[in-house]
Enzyme design. Sequence first.
Site, PDB file in Angstrom:
ATOM      1  N   SER A 166       0.827  -1.201   0.000  1.00 49.50           N
ATOM      2  CA  SER A 166       0.000   0.000   0.000  1.00 49.50           C
ATOM      3  C   SER A 166       0.871   1.265   0.000  1.00 49.50           C
ATOM      4  CB  SER A 166      -0.954  -0.031   1.198  1.00 49.50           C
ATOM      5  OG  SER A 166      -1.937   0.972   1.093  1.00 49.50           O
TER       6      SER A 166
ATOM      7  N   ASP B 117      -9.428  -4.916  -4.976  1.00 51.08           N
ATOM      8  CA  ASP B 117      -8.757  -3.724  -4.459  1.00 51.08           C
ATOM      9  C   ASP B 117      -9.121  -2.507  -5.315  1.00 51.08           C
ATOM     10  OD1 ASP B 117      -7.052  -1.811  -3.433  1.00 51.08           O
ATOM     11  OD2 ASP B 117      -5.212  -2.938  -3.827  1.00 51.08           O
TER      12      ASP B 117
END
Length: 339
Positions: free
Chosen positions: A162, A263
Amino acid sequence: MGSNGKEVATEILPFLRVYKDGSVKRFAGSPIVPPCADDPETGVSSKDIIVSQDPPISARIYLPKQVFQQHKKVPILVYFHGGAFCIESAFSFVETKFMNRLARLANAVVVSIEYRLAPEHPLPIAYHDCWSALQWVVSHSDEEPWVSTYADFDRVYIGGDSSGSNIAHSILIRAGSEGLRNGVKIKGAFLTHPYFWGSKPIGSESKDVEKREKVLMSTVWHLVYPEAPGGVDNPMMNPVAPGAPSLAGLGCSRLLISVAEKDPLRDRGILYYNAVKDSGWQGELEWIDVEDEDHAFHILAYKSENANKHIKRLASFIVACVQEHKKKSNQLGTCVSRI
């Protein structure tokens, strides 16, 4: 007004609330846990170290039992945790769980960096902290015996998930242009579910301008880097924006990009992968796309079968390089190992 009587300046729920006096209340992030001399699940030892007193940068370092017993040089991975630049910690439960497993499976020394968080320490502070920490690892090994005794500096890796992947990207760009101390080269890097964004929609992203300004990716970025030139099209957030450094200059020889089907950042990871592939970068580029999973599932849903599989694949990325390294030492020519 918050429940504590303080005036609220801004909040991004369910993650954090910022008060007008500058204090921050975080609602997300797993609990902080101490290091362990012998993790019962993996046999990995861990301890916390000080990288720098000023600025304050620390790290948790991991040493697999088999490395200690065999007393030999192994790859070293410098890792940058996720959390949107504003939550989570290298010392948290889920990060420690992940690092223990990764260190054991990769048979590598792992150094997980505790960088300063926004908004108390707005970007680009985290970028500077992580660059300084990596430089410390490659140039101050004598100060940390687990590094000096067991790390092979011909096999240096970096990685992140991330926002940690975002940081790893910036590290690769800087390493490609400036280089690391002592002539150390980054052998490989893996970027898992990278946190990139941009003002122009791609793929399945919303085309509604007003909605895009309110999505989490934008609101978080404006909070953690309010002075970012170009906003979400700053090259740190949008590595394919006009004027961004060429991806051909990424400072490593192997790169693994991972995305997950559910995602919201998946299309950005795909865009980044294709941009690297088309940039003229001379390294070996690899790809993982996991079906039916969401952002950072391998850390947040650490008990799942897919999480275990994904961590094994990340470890295999490092192990494959070890095998390649051995072949190159024993014969002429090159051999590329893939997952």
